[in-house]
Write an enzyme that holds these catalytic residues in place. Structure first.
Site, PDB file in Angstrom:
ATOM      1  N   ASP A 288       0.998  -1.201   0.123  1.00 13.29           N
ATOM      2  CA  ASP A 288       0.068  -0.169   0.005  1.00 13.29           C
ATOM      3  C   ASP A 288       0.925   1.318   0.045  1.00 13.29           C
ATOM      4  OD1 ASP A 288      -2.752   0.828   0.410  1.00 13.29           O
ATOM      5  OD2 ASP A 288      -1.971   1.907   2.101  1.00 13.29           O
TER       6      ASP A 288
ATOM      7  N   GLU B 126      14.468 -15.375   1.113  1.00 11.67           N
ATOM      8  CA  GLU B 126      14.588 -16.360   1.862  1.00 11.67           C
ATOM      9  C   GLU B 126      13.553 -17.663   1.639  1.00 11.67           C
ATOM     10  OE1 GLU B 126      13.904 -14.561   5.799  1.00 11.67           O
ATOM     11  OE2 GLU B 126      15.629 -13.462   5.666  1.00 11.67           O
TER      12      GLU B 126
END
Ligand code: NOJ
Ligand code: MG
Length: 556
Positions: free
Chosen positions: A216, A266
């Site tokens: 956002d 990751e």
């Protein structure tokens, strides 16, 4: 870390790191989707119950607007706690169940992350209010001394995006800044604790199965406020394309997303990000780089008129930009912030300012000008069939697959959007595209839930409900389903070739002889040769009617 692929129910989700590049993503605005517990507010269990429906649409992913604890001062974009579920919407266990059901159906999940501001009920903000000026608690936000003898005047005359002042006093001579509603204090992203905490949040949802994040106001997080603040007029005069504007699209915002990228990587497959960045189109690709969020929204088609030259320029530009960034672009016609496209296309061409034109119509209660409902839906379907054939990912907003119109005549006392209250009343706000989904032809809330809907639904919702359209040839719902299914079969690489044609016609070809032809004019034109795969409206007798798109397969 959860390895989703260990679970047999997730076999449908291959570890494809590129799944997002040409994904069809369905946006769910949770409190208006499906209410399972009868409190009038859509919830996570409601979504889980509708997974068979989502699956029947043929989408690849869901983007879920905020579902975090919130007073809903801005529809959930005022987050109290980034690592929990709003009790009105469910629990973390409900979230896990929803993810399990979505993944089990081969649907990925993108969650919304709101880094620019917290809510004023967030524990950090409460601590900031309880702590003195200059304290570490205040340093997480943007506090400034007010002007005047006792700080009784705001630090500057800035106007918030939702109208009204962008500063709010806290009673001790200090004020805090908020781009949006006053319940949404802006964070200070130079603060290490703020940065670290968001990395924790990204891992929290990634570990629970989120495949990506919609970010956002991605272009607003980095700010550099000088000691002497410029006036609103001075700010307005500054160009936003150099990366040095004090508030918007600053170059150093990308340092934040480079850190996020390390977290995304990751995971296997890496998590993805899509930036909501209302920036100069030339600067959008920075957000979409592989070292950053990976993808950025492009709202250009949403802002365009139903006009072939505009479509062609926008498509060509965005494909080139995304390719340059190693990304793929995104296409969208409707979301929870704009007038639904079936209605936008029912109004006269908008000219410069889409928002103002839509708002003028809302202010008249939807009567001036008179909306051409049938024509609007015809043009919306034609435009949608272009979008679903484009390289890149396509975003579909809940209810557009039913051809839902914007609801214009919501009584003032029922309105919820802060833009309505803060303007005040000058902007009708975004409630009209957030009215709860109609699932059945009758019943109190057209099947939204057992206890009514939190925004009034118009009578036409019954005829447009899922139940009314399911299995009905030519219905907008079946039109979307066929398009999404075919898109899956037809999408290959991300190339597109233009085919020169009549000036009212847009014609391009994708690999495999997939031709996409739209007649933007009102008179029929000759239908190019090929096997008719799909059309946005009736096609007969070798002619392509006005305001219609076809998908054809042809050897050439
Ligand atoms: C963009 C969101 O889409 C909108 O709904 C919200 O009001 C603002 N950002 C502020 O968070
Ligand atoms: Mg509920």
């Amino acid at each position: 870390m959860t390895d989703l692929l260990e679970s047999p129910t997730h076999a449908l989700l291959a570890a494809d790191p590129d799944w997002w590049r040409q994904a069809a993503v369905y946006q769910i605005y949770p409190r208006s989707f499906a209410d399972s517990d009868g409190d009038g507010i859509g919830d996570l269990r409601g979504i889980t119950e509708k997974v068979p429906y989502l699956s029947s649409l043929g989408i690849d992913a869901v983007w879920l607007s905020p579902f975090y604890p919130s007073a809903l001062a801005d529809g959930g974009y005022d987050v109290d706690d980034y690592r929990d579920v709003d009790p009105k919407l469910g629990t973390l266990a409900d979230f896990d169940e929803m993810v399990e059901a979505l993944h089990g159906a081969g649907i990925r999940l993108i969650v919304d992350i709101v880094p620019n501001h917290t809510s004023d009920r967030h524990e950090w903000f409460r601590e900031a209010l309880a702590s003195p000026k200059g304290s570490p608690a205040r340093a997480r936000y943007i506090f400034r001394d007010g002007k005047g003898e006792n700080g009784e005047l705001p630090p500057s005359d800035w106007v918030s995006t939702f109208g009204g002042p962008a500063w709010e006093p806290v009673g001790d001579g200090q004020w805090y800044m908020h781009y949006f509603a006053k319940e949404q204090p802006d964070l200070d992203w130079t603060n290490q604790e703020v940065r670290d905490d968001f990395l924790k949040t990204l891992r929290f949802w990634s570990d629970r199965g989120a495949d990506g994040f919609r970010v956002d106001v991605a272009h607003g997080c980095a700010k550099d406020l000088p000691e002497e603040l410029p006036s609103q007029a001075e700010l307005d005069a500054l160009e936003r394309t150099s990366g040095t504007h004090p508030l918007w699209d600053r170059d150093e915002v990308h340092e934040i997303y480079a850190e996020w990228r390390n977290v995304f990587n990751e995971y296997d497959p890496p998590r993805v990000g899509v930036a909501e960045a209302w920036v100069d189109p030339e600067r959008r690709s920075r957000y979409a780089s592989a070292e950053g969020l990976g993808q950025a929204f492009n709202f250009d088609l949403l802002e365009a008129d139903f006009e072939p030259q505009q479509f062609r320029e926008i498509i060509a530009f965005n494909l080139a930009e995304a390719a340059g960034a190693g990304s793929s672009t995104t296409w969208v016609f409707s979301n929870h912030d704009v007038v639904r496209h079936a209605t936008r296309y029912a109004l006269p061409p908008r000219g410069e300012d889409t928002k103002k034109a839509g708002n003028a119509w809302l202010l008249s209660g939807g009567t001036d000008p008179v909306a051409d409902v049938e024509g609007g839906l015809r043009r919306a379907r034609a435009a949608t069939l272009v979008m679903l054939a484009l390289p890149g990912s396509a975003y579909v907003y809940q209810g557009e697959e039913l051809g839902l119109p914007e609801v214009a005549d919501i009584p003032d006392e029922a309105r919820q959007d802060p833009t309505f209250f803060r303007s005040p009343g000058v902007d009708k706000g975004r409630d009209g595209c957030r009215v709860p989904m109609p699932w059945t032809t009758s019943g109190d809330s057209y099947g939204f839930g057992p206890a009514g809907a939190h925004l009034p639904q118009p009578a036409v919702y019954g005829e447009l409900s899922v139940e009314a359209q399911e299995g009905v040839a030519g219905s907008t719902l079946e039109f979307y389903r066929t398009a999404l299914r075919l898109r899956h079969e037809l999408q290959t690489d991300e190339t597109l070739d233009w085919i020169e044609s009549d000036p009212h016609v847009l014609h391009f070809r994708r690999p495999g002889g997939w031709h996409v032809v739209t007649n933007f004019g009102t008179e029929p034109v000759a239908l190019p040769a090929g096997e008719l795969l799909h059309s946005s409206g009736p096609v007969e007798g070798g002619a392509l009617p006005g305001e219609t798109t076809v998908w054809l397969r042809s050897a050439e």
